[in-house]
Motif scaffolding. Structure first.
Motif, mmCIF file in Angstrom:
data_model
loop_
_atom_site.group_PDB
_atom_site.id
_atom_site.type_symbol
_atom_site.label_atom_id
_atom_site.label_comp_id
_atom_site.label_asym_id
_atom_site.label_seq_id
_atom_site.Cartn_x
_atom_site.Cartn_y
_atom_site.Cartn_z
ATOM 1 N N ASP A 376 -8.223 -0.919 0.710
ATOM 2 C CA ASP A 376 -9.161 -1.697 -0.093
ATOM 3 C C ASP A 376 -8.628 -1.965 -1.505
ATOM 4 O O ASP A 376 -9.012 -2.933 -2.148
ATOM 5 C CB ASP A 376 -10.494 -0.936 -0.164
ATOM 6 C CG ASP A 376 -11.613 -1.807 -0.699
ATOM 7 O OD1 ASP A 376 -11.603 -3.011 -0.384
ATOM 8 O OD2 ASP A 376 -12.474 -1.291 -1.423
ATOM 9 N N ARG A 377 -7.745 -1.093 -1.984
ATOM 10 C CA ARG A 377 -7.217 -1.258 -3.342
ATOM 11 C C ARG A 377 -6.010 -2.188 -3.401
ATOM 12 O O ARG A 377 -5.557 -2.542 -4.487
ATOM 13 C CB ARG A 377 -6.866 0.103 -3.941
ATOM 14 C CG ARG A 377 -8.092 0.839 -4.478
ATOM 15 C CD ARG A 377 -7.804 2.312 -4.669
ATOM 16 N NE ARG A 377 -8.867 3.017 -5.357
ATOM 17 C CZ ARG A 377 -10.007 3.406 -4.806
ATOM 18 N NH1 ARG A 377 -10.266 3.105 -3.543
ATOM 19 N NH2 ARG A 377 -10.907 4.073 -5.504
ATOM 20 N N PHE A 378 -5.469 -2.534 -2.251
ATOM 21 C CA PHE A 378 -4.398 -3.535 -2.250
ATOM 22 C C PHE A 378 -5.023 -4.913 -2.400
ATOM 23 O O PHE A 378 -5.892 -5.293 -1.625
ATOM 24 C CB PHE A 378 -3.586 -3.467 -0.947
ATOM 25 C CG PHE A 378 -2.567 -2.367 -0.943
ATOM 26 C CD1 PHE A 378 -1.404 -2.488 -1.692
ATOM 27 C CD2 PHE A 378 -2.765 -1.217 -0.203
ATOM 28 C CE1 PHE A 378 -0.455 -1.474 -1.702
ATOM 29 C CE2 PHE A 378 -1.823 -0.194 -0.211
ATOM 30 C CZ PHE A 378 -0.668 -0.323 -0.959
ATOM 31 N N ASP A 379 -4.566 -5.655 -3.399
ATOM 32 C CA ASP A 379 -5.119 -6.991 -3.618
ATOM 33 C C ASP A 379 -4.602 -7.974 -2.578
ATOM 34 O O ASP A 379 -5.307 -8.878 -2.163
ATOM 35 C CB ASP A 379 -4.724 -7.483 -5.014
ATOM 36 C CG ASP A 379 -5.260 -6.575 -6.094
ATOM 37 O OD1 ASP A 379 -6.408 -6.774 -6.489
ATOM 38 O OD2 ASP A 379 -4.538 -5.647 -6.515
ATOM 39 N N LEU A 380 -3.335 -7.785 -2.208
ATOM 40 C CA LEU A 380 -2.710 -8.732 -1.291
ATOM 41 C C LEU A 380 -2.153 -7.985 -0.088
ATOM 42 O O LEU A 380 -1.466 -6.980 -0.244
ATOM 43 C CB LEU A 380 -1.567 -9.471 -1.996
ATOM 44 C CG LEU A 380 -1.958 -10.304 -3.221
ATOM 45 C CD1 LEU A 380 -0.711 -10.813 -3.930
ATOM 46 C CD2 LEU A 380 -2.844 -11.471 -2.812
ATOM 47 N N ILE A 381 -2.476 -8.466 1.099
ATOM 48 C CA ILE A 381 -1.888 -7.891 2.312
ATOM 49 C C ILE A 381 -1.162 -9.014 3.037
ATOM 50 O O ILE A 381 -1.759 -10.042 3.365
ATOM 51 C CB ILE A 381 -2.972 -7.260 3.210
ATOM 52 C CG1 ILE A 381 -3.599 -6.065 2.479
ATOM 53 C CG2 ILE A 381 -2.378 -6.827 4.548
ATOM 54 C CD1 ILE A 381 -4.724 -5.397 3.230
ATOM 55 N N PHE A 382 0.147 -8.834 3.215
ATOM 56 C CA PHE A 382 0.943 -9.849 3.909
ATOM 57 C C PHE A 382 1.336 -9.330 5.282
ATOM 58 O O PHE A 382 1.852 -8.222 5.405
ATOM 59 C CB PHE A 382 2.203 -10.186 3.109
ATOM 60 C CG PHE A 382 1.897 -10.821 1.785
ATOM 61 C CD1 PHE A 382 1.392 -12.109 1.729
ATOM 62 C CD2 PHE A 382 2.095 -10.124 0.608
ATOM 63 C CE1 PHE A 382 1.097 -12.698 0.509
ATOM 64 C CE2 PHE A 382 1.805 -10.707 -0.616
ATOM 65 C CZ PHE A 382 1.303 -11.999 -0.663
ATOM 66 N N VAL A 383 1.084 -10.137 6.282
ATOM 67 C CA VAL A 383 1.374 -9.732 7.655
ATOM 68 C C VAL A 383 2.673 -10.375 8.105
ATOM 69 O O VAL A 383 2.874 -11.579 7.936
ATOM 70 C CB VAL A 383 0.207 -10.133 8.572
ATOM 71 C CG1 VAL A 383 0.564 -9.901 10.028
ATOM 72 C CG2 VAL A 383 -1.042 -9.344 8.194
ATOM 73 N N PHE A 384 3.567 -9.555 8.645
ATOM 74 C CA PHE A 384 4.857 -10.043 9.138
ATOM 75 C C PHE A 384 4.852 -10.027 10.658
ATOM 76 O O PHE A 384 4.471 -9.040 11.274
ATOM 77 C CB PHE A 384 5.997 -9.141 8.633
ATOM 78 C CG PHE A 384 6.304 -9.321 7.178
ATOM 79 C CD1 PHE A 384 5.367 -9.008 6.211
ATOM 80 C CD2 PHE A 384 7.539 -9.808 6.770
ATOM 81 C CE1 PHE A 384 5.645 -9.173 4.865
ATOM 82 C CE2 PHE A 384 7.828 -9.973 5.427
ATOM 83 C CZ PHE A 384 6.887 -9.662 4.474
#
Ligand SMILES: [Zn+2]
Length: 583
Positions: A376-384
């Motif tokens: 929840d504290r990650f602003d950005l989640i990038f999926v590879f």
């Protein structure tokens, strides 16, 4: 441990100013001498006592003797307590004690963990030691025997003067600033795309991840730029790169840490190496020692953590505090210390089943190997994902083979300086942009995605976008860019949220709609009341409740008026009061 050269006198004060400033790596290689050492405090022990002098009375020749040691020692050897007059060994000796803390210094830009200089701090210098801070310490190097290291000899640094250093070592010149301004002006609204294309060109594709990492980098030391009454607002943007193994995740992590000085890259499997990412208290040389890990040591910069899912449980709880508050507390074995760590976290991990995503075009939050509050504290989640589309694979192959034949340019020097300069900007979010972001957030939340932290994320992103463009104000264009960028993150979890329209445009469109429907004249003032009744967003934007809606008293109302009278089909049929009509 015993000092070997007791008779070495401390050099008098007048020579202090001509002392050479050396890095830790050089100090470690010296055998003796007075120097200034600059480094970061990476560990400290509990307070203990050393002996700074002795006093005794000889019952043979009836004379008192007092000895002050130029360098405090841990214990007295037999032949040291000897009468100066008759050389008799004395049994009853009085000691003078000095408060002591041992800290370790590490070079700022060094990635060599083993190059640490042990420093003795005495009395006043043992108070308020700020672990993790950069210091310049002046003192003398001596070689001492190490107690628990097979009697090997090591250099120790006896501090006499400690200064906490807050200066920026990598200052920009006026020439740099001029060049950055010209480059930014030339690329104008495309400046971020340009920076993305300059970001490690040896990594093909992943433009949106590169953009995200640049946004993380530019906000990395901006906490506290905006103060509210109680605490500092977090501006740091944390990012999580997660996906199937063998993709460019760790290379992207390594590349971005090179763009912000003092950043660190930690490779995975922390559990096996027994190393903490945050801080540990361990017993060394019969004393407890607090040692900082890479996360607090890269404060105001980036800490990239590969294989994020494999860290200690203690570290995970500390990360919660680091990511939100920028500080954590360690309380173990009598060492209790709050540790400042305003560090930006860039993490990478494989999906929880370690090889592939369960779904084809959507991921489940349970596939991310981290505690839910951390995610929840990650602003950005990038999926590879592995490339499966033929067209995309072909494009990759052709770009990749092209790299074989030409020299890959390295633009990192420019990007480092651009980011550094951009950090000086503290853009304010315009009312229009604020409302657009609020409305976008409302749409996300009513679809039950994420938490209320997303609103903060949107504000942070819009500010980092404006910063990279060297702007003082976050305007509608920046808000738009933030929403579109955040949609890329959302894409992996669910459908895309439509980007909000500027409230200025909504007020304008609503006015036109009403004028058309009316088919007769209306005073401008009544029109404004009508659009406020019709649309909640417009009502909040024009501040219907608290502010005058008169043209000369409300900037936003005046702007609306200017836009309306500019419309070819809208005529002003009366001056005072202003009356409008659709023709
Ligand atoms: Zn004597």
């Amino acid at each position: 441990m015993t000092t070997m050269i007791h008779d070495l006198e401390r050099i008098s004060d007048e020579r202090i100013h001509n002392v050479e400033l050396v890095p830790v790596s050089k100090a470690l290689r010296m055998n003796f001498g007075r120097v200034k050492v600059k480094g970061m405090i990476c560990s400290l022990t509990r307070l203990f006592k050393m002996i700074s002098g002795i006093k005794f009375y000889c019952d043979g020749c009836m004379k008192p003797t007092e000895i002050n040691f130029p360098f405090p020692i841990s214990n007295i050897r037999k032949n040291e307590a000897k009468c100066h007059y008759c050389n008799k060994n004395i049994e009853n000796v009085n000691y003078y004690y000095v408060n002591t803390v041992v800290v370790e210094l590490q070079d700022l830009e060094s990635f060599n963990d083993l190059e640490r200089l042990r420093v003795f701090l005495f009395d006043g210098d043992t108070e308020n030691i700020r672990v993790g801070e950069t210091v310049i310490i002046e003192g003398q190097i001596l070689i001492n025997e190490s107690k628990n290291n097979g009697k090997k000899l090591f250099p120790y640094f006896y501090a006499e003067l400690i200064q906490y250093d807050r200066s920026d070592s990598t200052a920009l010149t006026q020439t740099d600033i001029g060049a950055i301004n010209r480059f930014t002006k030339k690329h104008n609204s495309k400046i971020i795309d340009t920076l993305v294309s300059m970001f490690d060109p040896s990594i093909i594709g992943y433009e949106h991840v590169k953009k995200g990492l640049l946004l993380c980098a530019v906000n990395s030391s901006c906490d506290g730029n905006t103060r509210n009454s109680t605490n500092l607002r977090r501006e740091r943007v944390h990012a999580f790169l997660i996906g199937e193994p063998g993709l460019a995740k760790s290379r992207l992590l390594k590349s971005v840490t090179k763009l912000v000085p003092n950043s660190k890259y930690e490779s995975g499997g922390q559990n096996s190496s027994g190393k903490s990412l945050t801080a540990i208290v361990s017993k060394e040389q019969e004393n407890y020692l607090l040692r900082l890990g890479p996360a607090p040591l890269s404060k105001n910069a980036l800490c990239a953590v590969n294989e994020f899912g494999r860290m200690y449980y203690d570290d995970q709880t500390h990360f919660l505090d680091i990511m939100e508050e920028g500080e954590f507390t360690i309380n173990k074995h009598g060492i209790n210390a709050p540790i400042k760590s305003p560090t930006t976290i860039i993490a990478s991990a494989n999906p929880i089943n370690n090889s592939a995503w369960a779904g084809v075009d959507k991921i489940d939050i349970n596939e991310i190997p981290a505690l839910k509050p951390i995610i929840d504290r990650f602003d950005l989640i990038f999926v590879f994902r592995n490339l499966k589309d033929e067209k995309v694979v072909r494009e990759y192959a052709y770009k990749r083979s092209e790299l074989e034949t030409r020299k890959i340019p390295d633009y990192s020097n420019y990007i480092i300086k651009h980011i550094q300069y951009a950090k000086r900007f503290n853009p304010k979010i315009s009312d229009e942009a604020k409302i657009m972001l609020n409305e976008f957030f409302i749409k996300i939340r009513i679809q039950h995605f994420g938490s209320n932290r997303i609103l903060d994320t949107l504000f942070r992103l819009s500010k980092s976008i404006a910063r990279l463009k060297l702007k003082q104000i976050v305007d509608e264009e920046d808000a738009n860019e933030a929403m579109e960028f955040y949609n890329i993150v959302l894409q992996n979890f669910q459908s895309v949220i439509s980007v909000s329209t500027s409230p200025k445009v909504i007020a304008y469109n609503t006015s036109i709609l009403i004028l058309k429907e009316l088919n007769c004249s209306i005073t401008f003032e009544d029109l404004v009341i009508k659009i406020c009744e019709k649309n909640e967003q417009v009502r909040l934007y024009l501040n219907f409740e608290n502010k005058s809606l008169k043209i000369h008293k409300n900037r936003k109302v005046r702007e609306l008026y200017d836009m309306l009278v500019n419309h070819a089909n809208i005529k002003r049929t009366n001056q005072k009061p202003t009356v409008l009509q659709w023709m």
